[in-house]
Design a protein around this motif. Structure first.
Motif, PDB file in Angstrom:
ATOM      1  N   SER A  58      -1.585 -14.636  -8.139  1.00  0.00           N
ATOM      2  CA  SER A  58      -0.690 -13.494  -8.296  1.00  0.00           C
ATOM      3  C   SER A  58      -1.359 -12.170  -7.960  1.00  0.00           C
ATOM      4  N   SER A  59      -2.696 -12.141  -7.980  1.00  0.00           N
ATOM      5  CA  SER A  59      -3.387 -10.865  -7.776  1.00  0.00           C
ATOM      6  C   SER A  59      -3.159 -10.297  -6.381  1.00  0.00           C
ATOM      7  N   VAL A  60      -2.711 -11.139  -5.439  1.00  0.00           N
ATOM      8  CA  VAL A  60      -2.409 -10.614  -4.097  1.00  0.00           C
ATOM      9  C   VAL A  60      -1.239  -9.638  -4.148  1.00  0.00           C
ATOM     10  N   ALA A  61      -0.472  -9.670  -5.244  1.00  0.00           N
ATOM     11  CA  ALA A  61       0.672  -8.768  -5.364  1.00  0.00           C
ATOM     12  C   ALA A  61       0.243  -7.333  -5.617  1.00  0.00           C
ATOM     13  N   TYR A  62      -1.004  -7.150  -6.093  1.00  0.00           N
ATOM     14  CA  TYR A  62      -1.424  -5.772  -6.369  1.00  0.00           C
ATOM     15  C   TYR A  62      -2.824  -5.436  -5.874  1.00  0.00           C
ATOM     16  N   ALA A  63      -3.610  -6.408  -5.414  1.00  0.00           N
ATOM     17  CA  ALA A  63      -4.978  -6.126  -4.964  1.00  0.00           C
ATOM     18  C   ALA A  63      -4.974  -5.192  -3.755  1.00  0.00           C
ATOM     19  N   THR A  64      -4.129  -5.479  -2.775  1.00  0.00           N
ATOM     20  CA  THR A  64      -4.027  -4.599  -1.601  1.00  0.00           C
ATOM     21  C   THR A  64      -3.568  -3.211  -2.012  1.00  0.00           C
ATOM     22  N   GLN A  65      -2.605  -3.148  -2.917  1.00  0.00           N
ATOM     23  CA  GLN A  65      -2.092  -1.865  -3.382  1.00  0.00           C
ATOM     24  C   GLN A  65      -3.190  -1.034  -4.022  1.00  0.00           C
ATOM     25  N   GLU A  66      -4.069  -1.677  -4.794  1.00  0.00           N
ATOM     26  CA  GLU A  66      -5.143  -0.938  -5.451  1.00  0.00           C
ATOM     27  C   GLU A  66      -6.108  -0.343  -4.435  1.00  0.00           C
ATOM     28  N   ILE A  67      -6.373  -1.058  -3.346  1.00  0.00           N
ATOM     29  CA  ILE A  67      -7.236  -0.516  -2.289  1.00  0.00           C
ATOM     30  C   ILE A  67      -6.598   0.718  -1.665  1.00  0.00           C
ATOM     31  N   LEU A 124      -7.953   4.752  -1.471  1.00  0.00           N
ATOM     32  CA  LEU A 124      -8.210   5.388  -0.175  1.00  0.00           C
ATOM     33  C   LEU A 124      -7.275   6.563   0.078  1.00  0.00           C
ATOM     34  N   SER A 125      -6.067   6.502  -0.496  1.00  0.00           N
ATOM     35  CA  SER A 125      -5.109   7.591  -0.272  1.00  0.00           C
ATOM     36  C   SER A 125      -5.512   8.879  -0.986  1.00  0.00           C
ATOM     37  N   THR A 134      -2.279  -7.820   3.215  1.00  0.00           N
ATOM     38  CA  THR A 134      -3.007  -6.633   3.680  1.00  0.00           C
ATOM     39  C   THR A 134      -2.657  -6.317   5.129  1.00  0.00           C
ATOM     40  N   ALA A 135      -2.578  -7.355   5.975  1.00  0.00           N
ATOM     41  CA  ALA A 135      -2.222  -7.142   7.381  1.00  0.00           C
ATOM     42  C   ALA A 135      -0.829  -6.536   7.512  1.00  0.00           C
ATOM     43  N   LEU A 136       0.133  -7.050   6.760  1.00  0.00           N
ATOM     44  CA  LEU A 136       1.504  -6.519   6.839  1.00  0.00           C
ATOM     45  C   LEU A 136       1.588  -5.105   6.285  1.00  0.00           C
ATOM     46  N   ALA A 137       0.771  -4.792   5.268  1.00  0.00           N
ATOM     47  CA  ALA A 137       0.765  -3.428   4.735  1.00  0.00           C
ATOM     48  C   ALA A 137       0.306  -2.437   5.799  1.00  0.00           C
ATOM     49  N   LEU A 138      -0.676  -2.847   6.596  1.00  0.00           N
ATOM     50  CA  LEU A 138      -1.155  -1.976   7.666  1.00  0.00           C
ATOM     51  C   LEU A 138      -0.167  -1.918   8.827  1.00  0.00           C
ATOM     52  N   ILE A 139       0.397  -3.069   9.170  1.00  0.00           N
ATOM     53  CA  ILE A 139       1.352  -3.123  10.287  1.00  0.00           C
ATOM     54  C   ILE A 139       2.592  -2.288   9.993  1.00  0.00           C
ATOM     55  N   SER A 140       3.112  -2.416   8.763  1.00  0.00           N
ATOM     56  CA  SER A 140       4.350  -1.706   8.405  1.00  0.00           C
ATOM     57  C   SER A 140       4.104  -0.269   7.964  1.00  0.00           C
ATOM     58  N   LYS A 141       2.806   0.141   7.929  1.00  0.00           N
ATOM     59  CA  LYS A 141       2.425   1.518   7.596  1.00  0.00           C
ATOM     60  C   LYS A 141       2.910   1.938   6.197  1.00  0.00           C
ATOM     61  N   VAL A 175       3.653  -2.064  -3.129  1.00  0.00           N
ATOM     62  CA  VAL A 175       3.336  -2.420  -1.742  1.00  0.00           C
ATOM     63  C   VAL A 175       4.073  -3.678  -1.321  1.00  0.00           C
ATOM     64  N   ILE A 176       4.041  -4.702  -2.173  1.00  0.00           N
ATOM     65  CA  ILE A 176       4.680  -5.958  -1.794  1.00  0.00           C
ATOM     66  C   ILE A 176       6.194  -5.805  -1.711  1.00  0.00           C
ATOM     67  N   ALA A 177       6.757  -4.900  -2.519  1.00  0.00           N
ATOM     68  CA  ALA A 177       8.201  -4.645  -2.437  1.00  0.00           C
ATOM     69  C   ALA A 177       8.544  -3.954  -1.125  1.00  0.00           C
TER      70      ALA A 177
END
Length: 678
Positions: A39-48, A52-53, A276-283, A308-310
């Motif tokens: 389940s951590s993939v639902a928020y790990a990318t978001q935390e990164i 960075l933001s 993570t790839a889709l988060a970058l692709i979809s900006k 992010v996942i939403a």
């Protein structure tokens, strides 16, 4: 009524012989023990991205490199813990490895860290799940804390039904989440390849840097990247749970556990890379403060950022009203809430082992009606619920207390495994086995170095932001467990028998006292019971708080021809407990080798509210007398009619007391000795 409710919530009680039936096949063990890392993939990318933001959009290009490092670390940790599962299949996991190879103190550090991390797993997972529900239904934002605590209650009830029962209930949502995310990743990447890349709803916004973070360079930039990396390492939480839960697997336990860990690692890595790839692709653009987003049409205070996942789901499946979006949101919310189930299995198992080793109260080693470690489950639920309430179920605040403990256990357990393989290599002469041991040592050594570096990074970047609370909690637990062990060791030493003949020497005399308030059936039963023991001396004792009543009691005593002598102690200040205790102690002072046996008549009632109608002075008497050496206190119960219909454990007679336990807590004392009659 209470028993019926308990059966409805928990189910029928199971015999100890049925423990074998609760063992888990791999298909159920995966959702039970791996729901947290999955389940951590639902928020790990978001935390990164959130970290960075802080510097605006200028540093988002570090995301793929940070994610790649997290993936490498996750792969190393999974391989390392496969070695732990094979070498230490008893279920102690990191605690057993550290205790065996680095010493008891290191083992306790690991145990304290893991216990804190398990609590944080429940809090962060449930809070994150509630966040995803609010992303789909923003109107529920005001009910955040109530929803979070409610989910903890539901998880507690399910886990009290047993490991296998909770596995069946939670397997479907876990597999739905995995399937849904993999489909989302495949669909999004396919659209990207064919030239129709998904675009997030926040892609049109910019991000304003935090004051002072706009043009970071040198050490400041390194610290920002390291902080983002430490946040992304939340993807590793829960990896060790399978090594703690090996005893719950079907045979062959180590092989099945190692296979489950490999599958969990492969799925987690695949989903983390894809999201993570889709988060970058979809900006995707996301910040801790929505007012730092530039280009908003309305007020920033009223703008609710989706997770992010939403945002990825909405961009991939065609908007926030698509079936795919709602499916991902529902599955994500479920898996995040159920991720807490990893802790509900790991925490009770670890506390049970610690209790068995006398570092925690023995009650935590007991199994409940459904053969689960119920006391550990309830303890975890209470602490996690208080944490959610105290931090208002805020993921951003809770996340800073997270992952510190798990990397402490990672580092110490992998260091311990290196020492384990060194010891094996000193005695192993088979060339094939030596090569295997050296390979395993290299894997564990790499894992120890990597996780040790991450631990330092986490401490450096999170300590002042709240991680100090986790360090403090683990330190308090460590000291507490050492104190509990000292107490148990001292008690065992004090109670150890050196010469049985000395301990079996009978007392010179038995001086029996029956406490009397008035002449009624409970009093006469207590007198008969005391006489049945044939003591050397027997007398009745009452405290006079009213001279007329005491005179009347003596008159009735003589009228009934009761042969036991009645002693009356005057109490001018209307105290009852102190005069009795002082009298008993005076007997002990005069004859130290005598044993004083005090018999106390008590009522047994059938309803809780009836307890309020009877005085509790006998409880005070017993509590005071029990601290007096050479004094034996015996409760003589009298069951009132209402007690005949009260629920009792099967096989227990009304008012009976098991050997070695205090009187039944349902027993309530008669009126205070010498008090006025109603």
């Amino acid at each position: 009524m209470t028993g019926l409710l308990k059966r409805l919530v928990i189910g029928r009680a199971m015999r100890s012989e049925e423990l074998q039936e609760t063992l888990l096949p791999k298909r159920l063990a995966l959702p039970i023990f791996a729901s947290d890392p999955l389940s951590s993939v639902a928020y790990a990318t978001q935390e990164i991205l959130l970290v960075l933001s802080l510097g605006g959009m200028a540093y988002l290009h570090f995301t793929p490199w940070i994610a790649a490092t997290v993936v490498l670390l996750l792969a190393v940790v999974v391989l390392s813990y496969r070695q732990v599962v094979s070498a230490y299949p008893s279920g102690g996991g990191s605690y057993e490895v550290a205790s065996t190879n680095l010493g008891p103190s290191a083992g306790l550090v690991v145990a304290a860290s893991l216990l804190v991390d398990y609590v944080m797993t429940v809090a962060v997972s449930v809070a994150s799940g509630v966040d995803n529900i609010i992303s789909a239904v923003p109107e529920l934002a005001d009910q955040r804390v109530l929803m979070a605590v409610g989910f903890v209650v539901v998880l507690t009830a399910m886990n009290l039904r047993g490991v296998r029962e909770s596995g069946r209930a939670f397997a479907t949502p876990t597999y739905l989440f995995v399937g849904g995310v993999l489909i989302m990743i495949a669909t999004g990447l396919f659209r990207y390849v064919v030239g129709d890349a998904p675009v997030a709803e926040s892609a049109k916004y910019g991000i304003a840097a935090e004051p002072g973070d706009a043009h970071l360079a040198g050490l400041a930039l390194v610290m920002l990247v390291l902080r983002a990396f430490s946040q992304g390492c939340t993807a590793l939480t829960g990896v060790e749970s399978i090594s703690n839960g090996v005893p719950a697997f079907r045979k062959p336990k180590p092989k099945n556990a190692a296979t489950t860990m490999a599958v969990m690692g492969a799925i987690s890595i695949t989903m983390f890379i894809g999201v993570t790839a889709l988060a970058l692709i979809s900006k995707v653009r996301i910040t801790e403060d929505s007012c730092r987003l530039t280009g908003l049409d309305g007020s920033c205070e009223s703008y609710t950022q989706r997770t992010v996942i939403a945002q990825i789901a909405a961009s991939v499946f065609g908007g926030e009203h698509s079936i795919g979006f709602y499916f991902i949101q529902a599955a994500t919310a479920l898996i995040l809430i159920l991720a807490a189930n990893t802790a509900f299995n790991g925490f009770p198992l670890l506390t049970s082992i610690l209790a068995q080793h006398r570092y925690l109260p023995r009650q935590l080693h007991n199994r409940g009606d459904r053969l689960a470690f119920s006391n550990g489950i309830l303890a975890l639920a209470i602490v996690a619920g208080l944490l959610l309430w105290g931090f208002q179920a805020n993921v951003t605040q809770l996340i800073h207390l997270y992952i510190l403990g798990v990397f402490t256990s990672f580092t110490l357990s992998q260091t311990g495994m290196v020492r384990h393989w060194n010891r094996e290599l000193r005695t192993e002469h088979d060339p094939v086995l030596r090569r295997r041991h050296k390979t395993a040592r290299a894997i564990n050594g790499t894992g120890a170095v990597f996780t040790g570096l991450v631990l330092l990074v986490v401490l450096a970047t999170k300590f002042t932001q709240g991680a100090w609370l986790a360090v403090l909690a683990a330190s308090v637990l460590y000291v507490m467990m050492r104190g509990i062990r000292r107490h148990y060791d001292a008690t065992a030493t004090e109670l150890a028998v050196t010469d049985p003949r000395d301990e079996l020497v009978p007392p010179s005399r038995v001086f029996a006292i029956v406490l009397v308030s008035t002449i009624h059936k409970p009093t006469l039963r207590a007198l008969s019971y005391a006489r049945a023991f044939r003591p050397d001396h027997l007398e009745a004792l009452t405290v006079s708080v009213d001279r007329d009543e005491a005179t009347a009691l003596r008159g009735r005593w003589q009228e009934y021809g009761i042969e036991v002598p009645l002693k009356i102690i005057d109490s001018p200040y209307r105290e009852v407990t102190r005069p009795v205790v002082d009298y008993v102690r005076s007997i002990r002072r005069e004859s130290p080798r005598d044993v004083v046996a005090v018999f106390i008549p008590e009522y047994v009632v059938g309803h809780w509210w009836e307890n309020l109608l009877h005085n509790q002075s006998a409880l005070w008497l017993k509590s005071r007398l029990l601290f007096t050496p050479g004094v034996m206190v015996t409760s003589v119960p009298w069951q009132l009619t209402s007690s005949a219909h009260a629920d009792r454990p099967a096989g227990r007679a009304p008012g009976s007391v098991r050997r070695g336990e205090p009187p039944n807590s349902d027993q309530r004392p008669d009126r205070p000795v010498g008090s006025r009659r109603p």
